[in-house]
Every structure is written in C-alpha cells, then in structure tokens.
Scaffold this motif. Structure first.
Motif, PDB file in Angstrom:
ATOM      1  N   PHE A 196       6.886  12.021  -1.226  1.00  0.00           N
ATOM      2  CA  PHE A 196       7.193  11.880   0.197  1.00  0.00           C
ATOM      3  C   PHE A 196       6.083  11.008   0.760  1.00  0.00           C
ATOM      4  O   PHE A 196       4.919  11.415   0.779  1.00  0.00           O
ATOM      5  N   GLY A 197       6.414   9.778   1.157  1.00  0.00           N
ATOM      6  CA  GLY A 197       5.336   8.900   1.585  1.00  0.00           C
ATOM      7  C   GLY A 197       5.821   7.653   2.292  1.00  0.00           C
ATOM      8  O   GLY A 197       6.932   7.611   2.833  1.00  0.00           O
ATOM      9  N   ASP A 198       4.969   6.626   2.259  1.00  0.00           N
ATOM     10  CA  ASP A 198       5.258   5.387   2.976  1.00  0.00           C
ATOM     11  C   ASP A 198       4.867   4.176   2.140  1.00  0.00           C
ATOM     12  O   ASP A 198       3.835   4.182   1.453  1.00  0.00           O
ATOM     13  N   TYR A 199       5.708   3.150   2.213  1.00  0.00           N
ATOM     14  CA  TYR A 199       5.334   1.821   1.746  1.00  0.00           C
ATOM     15  C   TYR A 199       4.780   1.081   2.960  1.00  0.00           C
ATOM     16  O   TYR A 199       5.478   0.932   3.970  1.00  0.00           O
ATOM     17  N   ASN A 200       3.551   0.616   2.869  1.00  0.00           N
ATOM     18  CA  ASN A 200       2.937  -0.153   3.951  1.00  0.00           C
ATOM     19  C   ASN A 200       2.672  -1.549   3.396  1.00  0.00           C
ATOM     20  O   ASN A 200       1.728  -1.755   2.626  1.00  0.00           O
ATOM     21  N   ARG A 239       0.876  -1.175   0.000  1.00  0.00           N
ATOM     22  CA  ARG A 239       0.000   0.000   0.000  1.00  0.00           C
ATOM     23  C   ARG A 239       0.909   1.219   0.000  1.00  0.00           C
ATOM     24  O   ARG A 239       1.695   1.413   0.923  1.00  0.00           O
ATOM     25  N   ASP A 240       0.830   2.020  -1.043  1.00  0.00           N
ATOM     26  CA  ASP A 240       1.794   3.088  -1.300  1.00  0.00           C
ATOM     27  C   ASP A 240       1.055   4.422  -1.383  1.00  0.00           C
ATOM     28  O   ASP A 240       0.143   4.583  -2.200  1.00  0.00           O
ATOM     29  N   GLY A 241       1.433   5.376  -0.536  1.00  0.00           N
ATOM     30  CA  GLY A 241       0.766   6.672  -0.584  1.00  0.00           C
ATOM     31  C   GLY A 241       1.531   7.730   0.179  1.00  0.00           C
ATOM     32  O   GLY A 241       2.522   7.447   0.857  1.00  0.00           O
ATOM     33  N   GLY A 242       1.060   8.961   0.071  1.00  0.00           N
ATOM     34  CA  GLY A 242       1.713  10.069   0.765  1.00  0.00           C
ATOM     35  C   GLY A 242       1.396  11.382   0.085  1.00  0.00           C
ATOM     36  O   GLY A 242       0.237  11.708  -0.173  1.00  0.00           O
TER      37      GLY A 242
END
Length: 269
Positions: free
Chosen positions: A191-195, A157-160
C-alpha cells in the motif's frame, strides 16, 4: 518495439516535436486508444547489495522528504494502510502483538499497541512495515503518455507500507471471502505511492495490492489498483525478476505497465 514506434511517431509529426534540451530529449508519447493515461516503468539498476559505503533511505525519508507528510499525515497514511489490509485481506494490524525483544516504552502506545512499524506482528502470521524502494534499483518512468520523458526516464520514488507473511496463511476480507484463500510463506501485500520526479510537479499515483504478491523461482508478478486525482482509477501490472551478475552485483529487472482506466474504455459498437 514500443520505443521504435514512438520514435517513428515523433519523426512523422504525430507527436510532439523532438526536444533539444539534453535533460528532456524525448517526445510526447500518444495515449493508446480507449485509455486516458498510459505509463511504462522499468528498473535496471546494477549495484553491490552489501555496500558498506551506502545506506539506503528508509520509509520515514520517503514519507517526510518525498511525500512531504508531517507526523499526522504519516499516521493517517499508516492507518489507511492497516484498514485496507483488514478490509481486503482480513489482517488486523490494529491489534498487534509487539516483538518481545522491544523494551523501550517509546515503542508502545496506549494499552501496549505497537507504534513503530518495524515491530508490528500478528501472532507470527504476518508483519507490517514501512518501506522505500532502494534508489539504486534505478526505477524510472520511460513513457508517460502526453508528456515528453527523457531517454534516461524520470526517477520513480516508490514507498509506503508492506505486509509479509511469515508462515503459510489463509487470507479473508473481500479478496479471500468467508472461506478464505491460502497463501504461502513470504507472500507480500503493499500500500503506497509512486512519486515520479519530472523535475517540475511530481506525478503521484497511489497503489494498493489487488491480490497477494507471491514470490517464485522466476521472480514475482504484481497487480495493483491505482488512483490518481486526474487520471482516475487504473491498474499496475508488472513483473520483477532480479538477477545476480558474475561479479555478484545485483541486477534489477523490473517491468511495470500502468493504465487508466484499468482495462480501457469499452469499444464503441
């Protein structure tokens, strides 16, 4: 070749035993020498771009449902993103101009500052938005060293937050320096997060653009700095070359390698 090697390692006993559980039919991948952690992501989804029966989750879904942030946490993450884009690329989203078509006062903060990501703009140079990668891209982690990922992979899940330049621009900050470096229209910063959804505790890796992502005829290459509380600092280095099939469906084509530390520990002399 990588997967053949990993299969060989499983069969010869150098890695964890083969799993019987259909939900986890892989083997634990070894960590490459001189590295502390290694991950490989691929995206290979096939879907109809303008499917009227599907609505992709937005960035607020990612922030609240995937990352579990409340309003305070979202604002803190948003502020951290803006500070990073200012320090690293010289783009000041703390002094945004609001889209002239925005009429609702709920979009306006003190002194008219933009509060809704979709409306933020810097004098026509760049836009700042929240995002979540469409899950139909089937972006998955197929290799996570020292863990047994299944053959179907684990969903990433990739977002930011994302910046798009809307005209040719000169970026400064620590990346561009005082003289600045030119980038073309359509350049991207993230600029984000890999979940990573492992089915148990997710693997959450923060990323931020090391340099601008510049789309071209052959797709895009991206380089991101990584941070993880256990793995430390690392690097994501990947490429995305989307395709269009004969029936006009979209074919995702993402390959991404993550390493901690970025270039490995220096060899012992």
């Amino acid at each position: 070749m990588l997967f053949v090697l990993l299969l060989s390692l499983c069969m010869t006993g150098f890695a964890a035993e083969k799993m019987d559980d259909a939900t986890n039919d892989g083997c634990a991948a070894p960590t490459p020498d001189r590295f502390d952690k290694f991950l490989a992501y691929m995206g290979a989804g096939v879907y109809v771009l303008d499917d009227p029966n599907f609505t992709a989750p937005d960035y607020m879904y990612f922030q609240k449902e995937i990352m579990g942030r409340n309003e305070t946490g979202i604002e803190a993450d948003r502020t951290a993103a803006m500070q990073y884009f200012l320090d690293t690329f010289g783009l000041d989203f703390f002094e945004e101009e609001v889209d002239e078509n925005a009429t609702s006062e709920e979009f306006m903060g003190p002194e008219g500052a933009c509060q809704m990501a979709e409306l933020c703009d810097i004098k026509g140079v760049a836009t700042f938005n929240g995002f979540m990668l469409d899950p139909r891209n089937e972006y998955r982690a197929y290799v996570v060293s020292e863990m047994a990922a299944p053959s179907v992979g684990w969903m990433v899940r990739d977002g930011g937050w994302i910046v798009n330049t809307v005209e040719d621009a000169t970026l400064h900050g620590t990346w561009g320096g005082e003289a600045g470096k030119a980038v073309p229209t359509g350049s991207i910063l993230v600029f984000g997060d890999y979940n990573v959804d492992t089915g148990e505790e997710p693997i959450i890796i923060h990323y931020q653009s090391e340099s601008p992502i510049i789309p071209g005829a052959e797709g895009i290459m991206f380089l991101c700095e990584l941070t993880h509380p256990e793995f430390g600092k690392g690097r994501a280095q990947g490429i995305s070359v989307p395709q269009t099939l004969e029936d006009d469906r979209a074919q995702t084509n993402i390959r991404n390698i993550l390493t901690f530390p970025a270039y490995g520990h220096p060899p012992v002399v």
